[in-house]
Design a protein around this motif. Structure first.
Motif, PDB file in Angstrom:
ATOM      1  N   GLY A 132       0.806  -1.211   0.000  1.00 48.10           N
ATOM      2  CA  GLY A 132       0.000   0.000   0.000  1.00 48.10           C
ATOM      3  C   GLY A 132       0.840   1.263   0.000  1.00 48.10           C
ATOM      4  N   VAL A 133       1.918   1.264   0.769  1.00 47.58           N
ATOM      5  CA  VAL A 133       2.808   2.426   0.803  1.00 47.58           C
ATOM      6  C   VAL A 133       3.490   2.610  -0.550  1.00 47.58           C
ATOM      7  CG1 VAL A 133       4.956   3.301   1.817  1.00 47.58           C
ATOM      8  CG2 VAL A 133       3.161   2.394   3.285  1.00 47.58           C
ATOM      9  N   ILE A 134       3.909   1.489  -1.175  1.00 43.09           N
ATOM     10  CA  ILE A 134       4.567   1.591  -2.484  1.00 43.09           C
ATOM     11  C   ILE A 134       3.610   2.164  -3.524  1.00 43.09           C
ATOM     12  CG2 ILE A 134       5.491   0.224  -4.397  1.00 43.09           C
ATOM     13  CD1 ILE A 134       6.736  -1.627  -2.277  1.00 43.09           C
ATOM     14  N   VAL A 135       2.425   1.625  -3.601  1.00 44.32           N
ATOM     15  CA  VAL A 135       1.452   2.117  -4.592  1.00 44.32           C
ATOM     16  C   VAL A 135       1.070   3.562  -4.277  1.00 44.32           C
ATOM     17  CG1 VAL A 135      -0.888   1.796  -5.490  1.00 44.32           C
ATOM     18  CG2 VAL A 135       0.582  -0.169  -5.174  1.00 44.32           C
ATOM     19  N   GLY A 136       0.903   3.874  -3.008  1.00 44.85           N
ATOM     20  CA  GLY A 136       0.530   5.229  -2.637  1.00 44.85           C
ATOM     21  C   GLY A 136       1.590   6.256  -2.963  1.00 44.85           C
ATOM     22  N   THR A 137       2.857   5.909  -2.777  1.00 46.67           N
ATOM     23  CA  THR A 137       3.920   6.882  -3.064  1.00 46.67           C
ATOM     24  C   THR A 137       4.200   7.000  -4.556  1.00 46.67           C
ATOM     25  OG1 THR A 137       5.595   5.173  -2.689  1.00 46.67           O
ATOM     26  CG2 THR A 137       5.058   6.616  -0.838  1.00 46.67           C
ATOM     27  N   VAL A 138       4.044   5.925  -5.298  1.00 44.36           N
ATOM     28  CA  VAL A 138       4.297   5.998  -6.742  1.00 44.36           C
ATOM     29  C   VAL A 138       3.269   6.893  -7.428  1.00 44.36           C
ATOM     30  CG1 VAL A 138       4.253   4.631  -8.871  1.00 44.36           C
ATOM     31  CG2 VAL A 138       5.520   3.810  -6.906  1.00 44.36           C
ATOM     32  N   PHE A 139       2.019   6.776  -7.023  1.00 45.14           N
ATOM     33  CA  PHE A 139       0.959   7.507  -7.687  1.00 45.14           C
ATOM     34  C   PHE A 139       0.429   8.656  -6.821  1.00 45.14           C
ATOM     35  CE2 PHE A 139       0.889   3.176  -9.380  1.00 45.14           C
ATOM     36  CZ  PHE A 139       1.108   3.459 -10.710  1.00 45.14           C
ATOM     37  N   TRP A 140       1.308   9.324  -6.094  1.00 46.10           N
ATOM     38  CA  TRP A 140       0.924  10.409  -5.187  1.00 46.10           C
ATOM     39  C   TRP A 140       0.484  11.640  -5.981  1.00 46.10           C
ATOM     40  CZ3 TRP A 140       0.251  10.988  -0.090  1.00 46.10           C
ATOM     41  CH2 TRP A 140       0.264  12.266   0.438  1.00 46.10           C
ATOM     42  N   GLN A 141      -0.670  12.158  -5.664  1.00 45.38           N
ATOM     43  CA  GLN A 141      -1.214  13.391  -6.236  1.00 45.38           C
ATOM     44  C   GLN A 141      -1.245  13.386  -7.768  1.00 45.38           C
ATOM     45  OE1 GLN A 141       1.021  16.555  -4.435  1.00 45.38           O
ATOM     46  NE2 GLN A 141      -0.165  16.453  -2.551  1.00 45.38           N
ATOM     47  N   SER A 142      -1.792  12.360  -8.332  1.00 45.11           N
ATOM     48  CA  SER A 142      -1.958  12.290  -9.784  1.00 45.11           C
ATOM     49  C   SER A 142      -3.437  12.285 -10.113  1.00 45.11           C
ATOM     50  CB  SER A 142      -1.321  11.008 -10.331  1.00 45.11           C
ATOM     51  OG  SER A 142       0.064  11.046 -10.155  1.00 45.11           O
ATOM     52  N   ASP A 143      -3.815  13.116 -11.057  1.00 45.58           N
ATOM     53  CA  ASP A 143      -5.210  13.185 -11.472  1.00 45.58           C
ATOM     54  C   ASP A 143      -5.414  12.639 -12.880  1.00 45.58           C
ATOM     55  OD1 ASP A 143      -6.017  14.261  -9.089  1.00 45.58           O
ATOM     56  OD2 ASP A 143      -5.682  16.320  -9.742  1.00 45.58           O
ATOM     57  N   ASP A 144      -4.363  12.171 -13.505  1.00 46.49           N
ATOM     58  CA  ASP A 144      -4.446  11.661 -14.865  1.00 46.49           C
ATOM     59  C   ASP A 144      -5.215  10.334 -14.883  1.00 46.49           C
ATOM     60  OD1 ASP A 144      -3.992  11.340 -17.569  1.00 46.49           O
ATOM     61  OD2 ASP A 144      -1.991  10.464 -17.281  1.00 46.49           O
ATOM     62  N   PRO A 145      -6.186  10.155 -15.782  1.00 44.79           N
ATOM     63  CA  PRO A 145      -6.929   8.882 -15.841  1.00 44.79           C
ATOM     64  C   PRO A 145      -6.028   7.690 -16.141  1.00 44.79           C
ATOM     65  CG  PRO A 145      -8.049  10.564 -17.141  1.00 44.79           C
ATOM     66  CD  PRO A 145      -6.736  11.149 -16.697  1.00 44.79           C
ATOM     67  N   GLN A 146      -4.965   7.909 -16.900  1.00 47.96           N
ATOM     68  CA  GLN A 146      -4.051   6.810 -17.190  1.00 47.96           C
ATOM     69  C   GLN A 146      -3.311   6.379 -15.925  1.00 47.96           C
ATOM     70  OE1 GLN A 146      -1.425   7.645 -20.417  1.00 47.96           O
ATOM     71  NE2 GLN A 146      -0.702   5.541 -20.555  1.00 47.96           N
ATOM     72  N   ARG A 203      -4.655   6.328 -12.990  1.00 49.50           N
ATOM     73  CA  ARG A 203      -5.587   5.458 -12.266  1.00 49.50           C
ATOM     74  C   ARG A 203      -5.526   4.030 -12.797  1.00 49.50           C
ATOM     75  NH1 ARG A 203      -9.954   9.973 -12.508  1.00 49.50           N
ATOM     76  NH2 ARG A 203      -9.346  11.197 -10.698  1.00 49.50           N
ATOM     77  N   MET A 204      -5.366   3.894 -14.097  1.00 48.65           N
ATOM     78  CA  MET A 204      -5.211   2.558 -14.671  1.00 48.65           C
ATOM     79  C   MET A 204      -3.912   1.921 -14.172  1.00 48.65           C
ATOM     80  SD  MET A 204      -7.811   1.764 -16.415  1.00 48.65           S
ATOM     81  CE  MET A 204      -7.215   0.391 -17.349  1.00 48.65           C
ATOM     82  N   GLY A 205      -2.885   2.750 -14.006  1.00 49.34           N
ATOM     83  CA  GLY A 205      -1.623   2.242 -13.456  1.00 49.34           C
ATOM     84  C   GLY A 205      -1.784   1.759 -12.029  1.00 49.34           C
ATOM     85  N   VAL A 206      -2.578   2.474 -11.242  1.00 49.42           N
ATOM     86  CA  VAL A 206      -2.855   2.050  -9.866  1.00 49.42           C
ATOM     87  C   VAL A 206      -3.581   0.707  -9.877  1.00 49.42           C
ATOM     88  CG1 VAL A 206      -4.188   2.583  -7.794  1.00 49.42           C
ATOM     89  CG2 VAL A 206      -2.875   4.364  -8.911  1.00 49.42           C
ATOM     90  N   ASN A 207      -4.578   0.566 -10.758  1.00 41.99           N
ATOM     91  CA  ASN A 207      -5.309  -0.702 -10.855  1.00 41.99           C
ATOM     92  C   ASN A 207      -4.383  -1.841 -11.262  1.00 41.99           C
ATOM     93  OD1 ASN A 207      -7.730   0.430 -10.116  1.00 41.99           O
ATOM     94  ND2 ASN A 207      -8.357   0.842 -12.227  1.00 41.99           N
ATOM     95  N   PHE A 208      -3.529  -1.594 -12.261  1.00 37.58           N
ATOM     96  CA  PHE A 208      -2.598  -2.627 -12.698  1.00 37.58           C
ATOM     97  C   PHE A 208      -1.644  -3.022 -11.578  1.00 37.58           C
ATOM     98  CE2 PHE A 208       1.594  -3.746 -14.315  1.00 37.58           C
ATOM     99  CZ  PHE A 208       1.285  -4.895 -15.021  1.00 37.58           C
ATOM    100  N   GLN A 209      -1.087  -2.027 -10.921  1.00 38.31           N
ATOM    101  CA  GLN A 209      -0.133  -2.295  -9.837  1.00 38.31           C
ATOM    102  C   GLN A 209      -0.806  -3.076  -8.713  1.00 38.31           C
ATOM    103  OE1 GLN A 209       2.939  -0.991 -10.353  1.00 38.31           O
ATOM    104  NE2 GLN A 209       3.864  -1.834  -8.527  1.00 38.31           N
ATOM    105  N   SER A 210      -2.037  -2.732  -8.374  1.00 41.08           N
ATOM    106  CA  SER A 210      -2.748  -3.427  -7.309  1.00 41.08           C
ATOM    107  C   SER A 210      -3.020  -4.874  -7.685  1.00 41.08           C
ATOM    108  CB  SER A 210      -4.059  -2.713  -7.007  1.00 41.08           C
ATOM    109  OG  SER A 210      -3.812  -1.398  -6.603  1.00 41.08           O
ATOM    110  N   ILE A 211      -3.489  -5.091  -8.901  1.00 44.22           N
ATOM    111  CA  ILE A 211      -3.754  -6.462  -9.352  1.00 44.22           C
ATOM    112  C   ILE A 211      -2.464  -7.265  -9.422  1.00 44.22           C
ATOM    113  CG2 ILE A 211      -4.533  -7.829 -11.335  1.00 44.22           C
ATOM    114  CD1 ILE A 211      -6.634  -5.617 -11.791  1.00 44.22           C
TER     115      ILE A 211
END
Length: 102
Positions: free
Chosen positions: A48-62, A64-72
């Motif tokens: 959770g910390v890794i995903v949270g820091t990688v995608f910190w303060q991003s509003d780009d829809p792409q 969000r897809m990266g967050v989904n991919f990383q989580s899966i």
């Protein structure tokens, strides 16, 4: 045998009862393994910390897809660790199946 319906059934328990028993047994096994629970909690927190820091303060829809991919991806890596213990329990399952537990 016809006057006693409990003797005419193949199994003593219904399918729903068997599912409840198996889930209860698995939860008990999981609850007793304290080190595995703590390790899984730490693993989830680190991921959770890794995903949270990688995608910190991003509003780009792409992003969000990266967050989904990383989580899966992290979930599937964690699930791969559960395969070898599951293979080890197959012998117990086959033994219980031969004894008409299920």
């Amino acid at each position: 045998l016809k006057d006693k319906p409990e003797l005419s059934q193949k199994y003593a328990n219904s399918a729903l009862r068997n599912i409840k028993l198996v889930i209860r047994r698995e939860l008990l096994i999981w609850w007793r393994d304290k080190t595995k629970r703590i390790a899984r909690l730490i693993q989830c927190l680190i991921m959770g910390v890794i995903v949270g820091t990688v995608f910190w303060q991003s509003d780009d829809p792409q992003t969000r897809m990266g967050v989904n991919f990383q989580s899966i991806f992290f979930i599937s890596l964690g699930a791969m660790l559960k395969v070898p213990p599951q293979i080890d329990t197959r012998a117990v399952f086959y033994k219980e199946q031969d004894a008409n537990f299920y």
